[in-house]
Design an enzyme around this catalytic site. Sequence first.
Site, PDB file in Angstrom:
ATOM      1  N   GLU A 112       2.770 -25.260   6.158  1.00 35.85           N
ATOM      2  CA  GLU A 112       5.160 -25.153   5.469  1.00 35.85           C
ATOM      3  C   GLU A 112       5.707 -24.377   6.567  1.00 35.85           C
ATOM      4  OE1 GLU A 112       3.977 -26.583   1.416  1.00 35.85           O
ATOM      5  OE2 GLU A 112       3.808 -24.987   1.258  1.00 35.85           O
ATOM      6  N   CYS A 125      10.758 -18.805   8.477  1.00 34.99           N
ATOM      7  CA  CYS A 125       9.309 -18.017   7.831  1.00 34.99           C
ATOM      8  C   CYS A 125       8.048 -19.418   8.540  1.00 34.99           C
ATOM      9  CB  CYS A 125       8.889 -17.936   6.840  1.00 34.99           C
ATOM     10  SG  CYS A 125       7.941 -17.157   5.626  1.00 34.99           S
ATOM     11  N   CYS A 132      -5.737 -20.327   5.056  1.00 29.50           N
ATOM     12  CA  CYS A 132      -5.713 -18.152   5.960  1.00 29.50           C
ATOM     13  C   CYS A 132      -7.142 -17.304   5.382  1.00 29.50           C
ATOM     14  CB  CYS A 132      -5.286 -16.993   5.126  1.00 29.50           C
ATOM     15  SG  CYS A 132      -4.982 -15.349   5.718  1.00 29.50           S
ATOM     16  N   CYS A 136      -6.560 -12.558  -0.312  1.00 33.37           N
ATOM     17  CA  CYS A 136      -5.982 -11.733  -0.818  1.00 33.37           C
ATOM     18  C   CYS A 136      -5.341 -12.593  -2.131  1.00 33.37           C
ATOM     19  CB  CYS A 136      -4.441 -11.258   0.224  1.00 33.37           C
ATOM     20  SG  CYS A 136      -4.697 -10.500   1.661  1.00 33.37           S
ATOM     21  N   CYS A 139      -2.191 -13.894  -3.466  1.00 31.83           N
ATOM     22  CA  CYS A 139      -1.568 -15.717  -2.481  1.00 31.83           C
ATOM     23  C   CYS A 139      -2.553 -17.102  -2.143  1.00 31.83           C
ATOM     24  CB  CYS A 139      -1.273 -14.626  -0.991  1.00 31.83           C
ATOM     25  SG  CYS A 139      -1.010 -15.769   0.579  1.00 31.83           S
ATOM     26  N   CYS A 360       7.226 -16.261  -1.024  1.00 33.89           N
ATOM     27  CA  CYS A 360       6.773 -15.486  -0.663  1.00 33.89           C
ATOM     28  C   CYS A 360       5.016 -15.665  -1.302  1.00 33.89           C
ATOM     29  CB  CYS A 360       6.803 -14.083  -0.864  1.00 33.89           C
ATOM     30  SG  CYS A 360       7.567 -13.636   0.669  1.00 33.89           S
TER      31      CYS A 360
HETATM   32  N1  SAH Z   1      -0.602 -12.709   6.808  1.00 31.25           N
HETATM   33  C1  SAH Z   1       0.470 -11.672   7.066  1.00 31.25           C
HETATM   34  C2  SAH Z   1       1.496 -12.606   6.205  1.00 31.25           C
HETATM   35  C3  SAH Z   1       1.754 -13.689   5.645  1.00 31.25           C
HETATM   36  S1  SAH Z   1       2.133 -13.505   3.637  1.00 31.25           S
HETATM   37  C4  SAH Z   1       0.713 -10.781   5.738  1.00 31.25           C
HETATM   38  O1  SAH Z   1      -0.102 -10.617   5.023  1.00 31.25           O
HETATM   39  O2  SAH Z   1       1.063  -9.631   5.954  1.00 31.25           O
HETATM   40  C5  SAH Z   1       4.061 -12.261   3.941  1.00 31.25           C
HETATM   41  C6  SAH Z   1       4.098 -11.326   2.628  1.00 31.25           C
HETATM   42  O3  SAH Z   1       4.281 -12.044   1.626  1.00 31.25           O
HETATM   43  C7  SAH Z   1       2.733 -10.139   2.929  1.00 31.25           C
HETATM   44  O4  SAH Z   1       3.709  -9.116   2.724  1.00 31.25           O
HETATM   45  C8  SAH Z   1       2.344 -10.458   1.465  1.00 31.25           C
HETATM   46  O5  SAH Z   1       1.579  -9.467   0.670  1.00 31.25           O
HETATM   47  C9  SAH Z   1       3.204 -11.547   1.049  1.00 31.25           C
HETATM   48  N2  SAH Z   1       2.661 -12.189  -0.796  1.00 31.25           N
HETATM   49  C10 SAH Z   1       1.420 -12.617  -0.326  1.00 31.25           C
HETATM   50  N3  SAH Z   1       1.451 -12.999  -1.625  1.00 31.25           N
HETATM   51  C11 SAH Z   1       2.314 -13.283  -2.427  1.00 31.25           C
HETATM   52  C12 SAH Z   1       2.318 -13.687  -3.732  1.00 31.25           C
HETATM   53  N4  SAH Z   1       2.231 -14.548  -4.265  1.00 31.25           N
HETATM   54  N5  SAH Z   1       3.875 -13.298  -4.234  1.00 31.25           N
HETATM   55  C13 SAH Z   1       4.873 -12.268  -3.700  1.00 31.25           C
HETATM   56  N6  SAH Z   1       3.895 -12.232  -2.247  1.00 31.25           N
HETATM   57  C14 SAH Z   1       3.418 -12.362  -1.888  1.00 31.25           C
END
Ligand code: SAH
Length: 377
Positions: A112, A125, A132, A136, A139, A360
């Site tokens: 996406e 983006c 991934c 996390c 996410c 995000c």
């Molecule tokens: N892997 C990279 C880039 C992808 S995530 C990273 O971790 O930075 C991009 C941003 O979105 C990151 O700062 C991550 O912490 C944030 N993010 C991920 N899941 C989220 C969620 N459910 N709500 C808000 N931000 C989120």
Amino acid sequence: MSTLGERGSCAPTPCGSISCRDVENLLDLTLDDLTRELNRAQEAPYRARQIFHWTYVQRVPRFDAMANLPTSLRESLSSRFEILRPEVRAYVRSADGTQKWALGLADGLAIETVLIPDGTRRTLCLSSQVGCAFGCVFCSTATMKWRRNLSPGEIVAQLLTVLEGPGRDAAAGLNLVFMGMGEPTANLEAVGRAIRILTDRSGLGFSPRRITVSTVGVPAGIAALARWGVGLAISLNAVRDDLRTRLMPVNKTHSLADVLVAAKRFGESSKGRLTFEYVLLGGLNDGEDEARLLAGMGRDANARVNVIPFNPPAGGAEPLAPGLRRPTDVEVDRFAAVLAREGATVMVRRSRGADIGAACGQLAVRLPEPATRGAAA
Ligand code: SAH
């Protein structure tokens, strides 16, 4: 003229049919790569620049449209390369103007890409991996697990899909952020090549300052990014190791202290802008003492702090960890106010595109594979 390498030839298979040609995606090649290929075929280097112009500025889909190339070169290029764009499997537009594309790749997997309007500017983006591996817990992409890395061309093609029609102007006011699916430092080679292609003046000519790479915080990757002049965003998300490890398993390998050292080095050695991202989770990492510590980390590393209120998974899907809550607006404002009072440069990233699962952390392809539903506008 000699032809472009051996790989463009078809060979009969034992059962008599013609096997697939080993055709490469032109979008995977930097200008240097292409110049080298052409050089082998005794073509002049300016031909590579012409091909880049046709591909990235005129954005023609085929070599036969590259009018100022000799026919023999066009034919030779067509037998060896293709300009491989993803198939738009779905396109949705949010009430707030955010747009999301689900793009089908050649092997049937999908990614996406999200375009977020912001006044006169727009932010694209980009995804760097299918899924991934970092797990996390907040996410949605993590729920897909890791499927594979994207090639440089698959990264660049996300932009080509989003830019409609030819012309450099389409990219005006556009910022690129590697904040879609995946962890860019886990696919650094391809991300680096994609950045070289995107910044090449013979093509789109993005300034590295308009590109930001976001990472979970892998020190070796951060050091590499410092050399490229792009902006860096580090997802801190917690100010103590115990909570950070619970939220982001990578913290077991690269502790907060290691990440902060790498961040400081980045600040000292790179022209790129440094940002700390902080996903705000209601009742979990949003205390006043946490805001104070985070502000101190931002000041120390000369990083601005980007607070992202947690976006729950779209469509009621299960997150990896139960009990995560989006903070209320009052909680977000309170946290941001402490950061500002403590001298941090703070930005709150209000969710955009949450109604279409494009905010995000909400990117997770749940389309049937391979599918043909909902073609793009
Ligand atoms: N892997 C990279 C880039 C992808 S995530 C990273 O971790 O930075 C991009 C941003 O979105 C990151 O700062 C991550 O912490 C944030 N993010 C991920 N899941 C989220 C969620 N459910 N709500 C808000 N931000 C989120």
